[in-house]
Design an enzyme around this catalytic site. Structure first.
Site, mmCIF file in Angstrom:
data_model
loop_
_atom_site.group_PDB
_atom_site.id
_atom_site.type_symbol
_atom_site.label_atom_id
_atom_site.label_comp_id
_atom_site.label_asym_id
_atom_site.label_seq_id
_atom_site.Cartn_x
_atom_site.Cartn_y
_atom_site.Cartn_z
ATOM 1 N N ASP A 192 0.856 -1.199 0.000
ATOM 2 C CA ASP A 192 0.000 0.000 0.000
ATOM 3 C C ASP A 192 0.882 1.235 0.000
ATOM 4 O O ASP A 192 0.604 2.223 0.681
ATOM 5 C CB ASP A 192 -0.933 -0.021 1.217
ATOM 6 C CG ASP A 192 -2.120 0.945 1.062
ATOM 7 O OD1 ASP A 192 -2.323 1.477 -0.053
ATOM 8 O OD2 ASP A 192 -2.819 1.171 2.058
ATOM 9 N N ASP A 209 2.360 2.529 7.953
ATOM 10 C CA ASP A 209 1.178 1.720 7.607
ATOM 11 C C ASP A 209 1.577 0.386 6.979
ATOM 12 O O ASP A 209 1.203 0.087 5.838
ATOM 13 C CB ASP A 209 0.272 2.533 6.656
ATOM 14 C CG ASP A 209 -1.193 2.118 6.787
ATOM 15 O OD1 ASP A 209 -1.482 1.198 7.566
ATOM 16 O OD2 ASP A 209 -2.034 2.714 6.084
HETATM 17 N N1 LIG Z 1 4.255 7.034 13.986
HETATM 18 C C1 LIG Z 1 3.500 8.066 13.565
HETATM 19 N N2 LIG Z 1 3.826 9.337 13.898
HETATM 20 C C2 LIG Z 1 3.046 10.378 13.483
HETATM 21 N N3 LIG Z 1 1.930 10.245 12.744
HETATM 22 C C3 LIG Z 1 1.543 9.001 12.384
HETATM 23 C C4 LIG Z 1 2.313 7.849 12.777
HETATM 24 N N4 LIG Z 1 1.711 6.749 12.284
HETATM 25 C C5 LIG Z 1 0.623 7.194 11.614
HETATM 26 N N5 LIG Z 1 0.521 8.540 11.674
HETATM 27 C C6 LIG Z 1 -0.556 9.357 11.068
HETATM 28 O O1 LIG Z 1 -1.773 8.644 11.099
HETATM 29 C C7 LIG Z 1 -2.253 8.407 9.763
HETATM 30 C C8 LIG Z 1 -2.886 7.028 9.682
HETATM 31 O O2 LIG Z 1 -1.922 6.036 9.981
HETATM 32 P P1 LIG Z 1 -1.765 4.745 9.086
HETATM 33 O O3 LIG Z 1 -0.769 3.861 9.744
HETATM 34 O O4 LIG Z 1 -1.509 5.141 7.674
HETATM 35 O O5 LIG Z 1 -3.185 4.034 9.231
HETATM 36 P P2 LIG Z 1 -4.470 3.952 8.276
HETATM 37 O O6 LIG Z 1 -4.121 4.578 6.945
HETATM 38 O O7 LIG Z 1 -4.726 2.498 8.165
HETATM 39 O O8 LIG Z 1 -5.544 4.685 9.002
HETATM 40 C C9 LIG Z 1 -1.032 8.597 8.904
HETATM 41 O O9 LIG Z 1 -1.364 9.008 7.601
HETATM 42 C C10 LIG Z 1 -0.241 9.662 9.617
HETATM 43 O O10 LIG Z 1 -0.752 10.950 9.285
HETATM 44 MG MG LIG Z 2 -2.419 4.835 5.860
#
Ligand SMILES: Nc1ncnc2c1ncn2[C@@H]1O[C@H](COP(=O)(O)OP(=O)(O)O)[C@@H](O)[C@H]1O
Ligand SMILES: [Mg+2]
Length: 261
Positions: A192, A209
């Site tokens: 992804d 992610d």
């Molecule tokens: N370790 C991190 N530190 C800061 N922001 C984060 C972190 N992990 C995720 N995010 C924020 O949260 C959003 C969603 O996280 P993600 O892992 O992509 O999950 P999903 O897309 O499945 O909801 C990311 O696009 C980012 O903006």
């Molecule tokens: Mg994501």
């Protein structure tokens, strides 16, 4: 040590605070994210000293939320909580059909989502150990994952799609190396990879992610790899970077020996 009741009451207050001043949609999302078992897991994190408090939601997605959190030294962390809802289950199920590692959790929604959380943690570990820039994995339990917070004291790092790039060619090379080195060194295909799942911090891209990432011997690995590269090429083309032909990247990824072999 604080008593269980106190902590639970504290968590409920935190959740109530999170629910105020939100749209109706967001309210129900948060109510679902913080079901009783998830509160218990956060309670465990607190009593074991991993988390001191849970702060604002960085992101509220369909399948989970990411929260800002701090440990007892005030060090920031990111807490990702997967919703144990049917919609999450349906999406995840698609990815793990035919994967023998999930034989024992098939058909059980909660168990499957826990296994998914464990998978994201172990994928982060693999990337981290191979030197691919990802948030450092810290801990996981059930549907909750704690990792390094990417950002500064003012705000979390923005997604690549929302960034003006100083040197698009350089950033392109770095992001493409997530696919190439991810395959050769971490033996993973992200699956992804896009401008949504790369954060920009201090001018450097960081891959996030990683729940759906599959090992390089997975029967779909090459198709996923191709799709990842297509996504990245499409995005960087829109940013006027010098794009490398996808077949060249595929060949470099699949044919060259890993650096450490
Ligand atoms: N370790 C991190 N530190 C800061 N922001 C984060 C972190 N992990 C995720 N995010 C924020 O949260 C959003 C969603 O996280 P993600 O892992 O992509 O999950 P999903 O897309 O499945 O909801 C990311 O696009 C980012 O903006
Ligand atoms: Mg994501």
């Amino acid at each position: 040590m604080t008593s269980y009741e106190e902590v639970y009451a504290y968590l409920e207050r935190r959740v109530d605070a999170l629910k105020t001043d939100k749209s109706g949609d967001e309210k129900s999302t948060l109510a679902e994210v913080f079901d009783a078992q998830t509160l218990m897991t956060i309670y465990d994190f607190m009593t074991s000293g991993l988390i001191e408090h849970v702060g604002y939601p960085i992101s509220t997605g369909k399948e989970g939320n990411v929260f800002y959190a701090e440990d007892s030294d005030g060090e920031p962390m990111a807490l990702k909580i997967f919703r144990t809802s049917t919609s999450t289950f349906k999406r995840i199920n698609k990815y793990i059909e035919g994967d023998p590692r999930f034989n024992d959790v098939k058909g059980n929604r909660r168990k499957l989502i826990y296994a998914w959380t464990r998978k994201e943690f172990s994928n982060l570990n693999r990337y981290w150990n191979a030197g691919i820039p990802v948030p450092e994995p810290i801990h996981f339990k059930k549907n909750c994952l704690i990792m390094e917070y990417i950002g500064d004291e003012n705000s979390p790092a923005p997604q690549l799609r929302n960034c003006a790039l100083e040197d698009p060619d350089e950033t392109y090379d770095e992001v493409i190396s997530f696919a190439i080195d991810g395959f050769k060194d971490a033996h993973l295909v992200h699956g992804d990879l896009s401008e949504y799942n790369v954060l920009m911090f201090d001018g450097e891209p960081i891959l996030i992610d990683c729940g759906q990432a599959v090992t390089s011997d997975h029967f779909n690995a090459k198709d996923f790899l191709r799709r990842d590269i297509e996504n990245i090429n499409r995005f960087f083309k829109s940013r006027d970077a010098d794009i490398i032909d996808i077949e060249v990247i595929m060949e470099e990824t699949l044919n060259k020996d890993s650096d450490d072999e």
